[in-house]
Design a protein around this motif. Structure first.
Motif, short mmCIF file in Angstrom:
data_model
loop_
_atom_site.label_atom_id
_atom_site.label_comp_id
_atom_site.label_asym_id
_atom_site.label_seq_id
_atom_site.Cartn_x
_atom_site.Cartn_y
_atom_site.Cartn_z
N PRO A 166 0.82 -1.18 -0.24
CA PRO A 166 0.12 -0.24 0.00
C PRO A 166 0.48 1.27 0.02
O PRO A 166 0.31 2.48 -0.65
CB PRO A 166 -0.60 -0.14 0.91
CG PRO A 166 0.17 -1.11 2.17
CD PRO A 166 0.52 -2.06 1.44
N LEU A 167 2.15 1.35 0.62
CA LEU A 167 2.81 1.99 0.70
C LEU A 167 3.07 2.60 -0.64
O LEU A 167 3.33 3.77 -1.36
CB LEU A 167 4.39 2.29 1.25
CG LEU A 167 3.97 2.01 3.29
CD1 LEU A 167 4.60 1.67 3.85
CD2 LEU A 167 3.00 3.33 3.34
N VAL A 168 4.08 1.58 -1.30
CA VAL A 168 3.99 1.80 -2.60
C VAL A 168 2.76 2.09 -3.92
O VAL A 168 2.92 3.54 -4.49
CB VAL A 168 4.91 0.35 -3.37
CG1 VAL A 168 4.67 0.73 -4.99
CG2 VAL A 168 5.81 0.13 -2.80
N ARG A 169 2.19 2.30 -3.71
CA ARG A 169 1.06 2.01 -4.69
C ARG A 169 0.61 3.66 -3.65
O ARG A 169 0.34 4.70 -4.27
CB ARG A 169 -0.49 1.60 -3.81
CG ARG A 169 -0.22 0.29 -4.46
CD ARG A 169 -1.82 -0.28 -4.93
NE ARG A 169 -2.91 -0.24 -3.57
CZ ARG A 169 -2.95 -0.75 -2.20
NH1 ARG A 169 -1.21 -1.97 -3.02
NH2 ARG A 169 -3.19 -1.00 -1.30
N ALA A 170 0.39 4.02 -2.60
CA ALA A 170 0.30 5.60 -1.76
C ALA A 170 1.23 6.70 -3.10
O ALA A 170 1.10 7.46 -3.55
CB ALA A 170 0.15 5.33 -0.90
N GLY A 171 2.50 6.08 -2.83
CA GLY A 171 3.65 6.65 -3.37
C GLY A 171 3.53 7.02 -4.91
O GLY A 171 3.87 8.75 -5.41
N LEU A 172 3.50 5.67 -5.33
CA LEU A 172 3.42 5.77 -7.25
C LEU A 172 1.92 7.04 -7.31
O LEU A 172 2.04 7.60 -8.27
CB LEU A 172 2.63 4.93 -7.54
CG LEU A 172 4.07 4.38 -7.12
CD1 LEU A 172 3.11 1.90 -8.40
CD2 LEU A 172 5.60 4.16 -8.90
N SER A 173 1.01 6.84 -6.59
CA SER A 173 -0.56 7.91 -7.26
C SER A 173 0.25 9.28 -6.59
O SER A 173 -0.23 9.70 -7.43
CB SER A 173 -1.34 7.49 -6.50
OG SER A 173 -1.30 5.41 -6.81
N PHE A 174 0.44 9.31 -6.02
CA PHE A 174 0.94 10.47 -4.92
C PHE A 174 2.26 11.49 -6.55
O PHE A 174 1.83 12.42 -7.03
CB PHE A 174 2.07 10.85 -4.07
CG PHE A 174 1.66 12.03 -3.50
CD1 PHE A 174 1.11 13.10 -3.06
CD2 PHE A 174 3.38 12.44 -3.76
CE1 PHE A 174 1.50 14.11 -2.80
CE2 PHE A 174 3.65 13.98 -3.62
CZ PHE A 174 2.59 14.62 -3.08
#
Length: 223
Positions: A12-20
């Motif tokens: 989830p941290l990778v997803r959040a970082g990429l989305s941001f």
């Protein structure tokens, strides 16, 4: 034109970082996120992304299987593989399945954005050097069955198309192929399109891999 992007990663941290990071680009819209390859089909059906940024290693269904299933569908979105390894058998398999390229997880955001744009435009994101590195270090010995099968598939090509396929395998651009084979760039593009259609391939990377599997690049390197 706004590019609709689906991000799939089990972290989830990778997803959040990429989305941001990627959501800040004016021409990119993050239309959704997925945590596993098993979610991809439903997400694609519901969100209609242009590009899927796909992690390889996920717990229930890995990104490799998800890519194979997705690219087998009609009107499938392009797939850009996200990985921590640059010379990995799974990366090569994803490319064979029709992924348009791959980016490393530590790639700078601006480069990932550029890669997504290229993939959305129909251009594979894989330099000739990286292609050859993958084929040399991961698939340095092509199994006999794969070689014979690849050679058989290429028999459907006309002589000129075969020459273009070899040039694509060497990583040449359309302009370089045109200069080498004494034809116009539009003619080269026509040959590439015919090769893709005849061999039921998605992109130039797959042409290069097939030419390698058939041993055509080995033949070209002999004196």
């Amino acid at each position: 034109m706004t590019i609709r992007l689906l991000v799939v990663d089990d972290d989830p941290l990778v997803r959040a970082g990429l989305s941001f990071m990627l959501g800040g680009a004016d021409d990119l819209e993050i239309v959704g996120e997925g945590a596993d390859g098993s979610e991809v089909a439903a997400l694609v059906d519901g969100l209609a992304p242009d590009v899927v940024l796909m992690d390889i290693r996920m717990p229930t269904m890995d990104g490799l299987t998800a890519t194979e299933l997705l690219r087998a569908r009609q009107d499938a979105p392009e797939v850009l593989v996200l990985t921590t390894f640059h010379a990995d058998e799974q990366v090569l398999r994803a490319l064979r399945a029709g992924a348009a390229g791959f980016v490393l997880k530590d790639t700078p955001p601006a480069e990932i954005v550029a890669a997504v744009r290229r993939v959305a435009a129909g251009d594979p994101v894989l330099s000739p050097a990286v292609t050859r590195q993958l084929m040399t270090h991961v698939a340095d010995r092509t199994p006999g069955t794969r070689r014979s099968a690849a050679a058989e598939r290429l028999t459907s090509l006309a002589e000129r198309e075969r020459e273009v396929a070899v040039a694509v395998g060497r990583g040449q651009s359309n302009a370089e192929i045109a200069a080498t084979l004494y034809m116009s760039v539009p003619t080269v593009k026509t040959h590439v399109s015919r090769i893709l259609a005849k061999l039921d391939l998605n992109n130039r990377v797959q042409i290069a891999l097939l030419a390698h599997d058939a041993g055509l690049l080995d033949e070209e390197e002999q004196p």
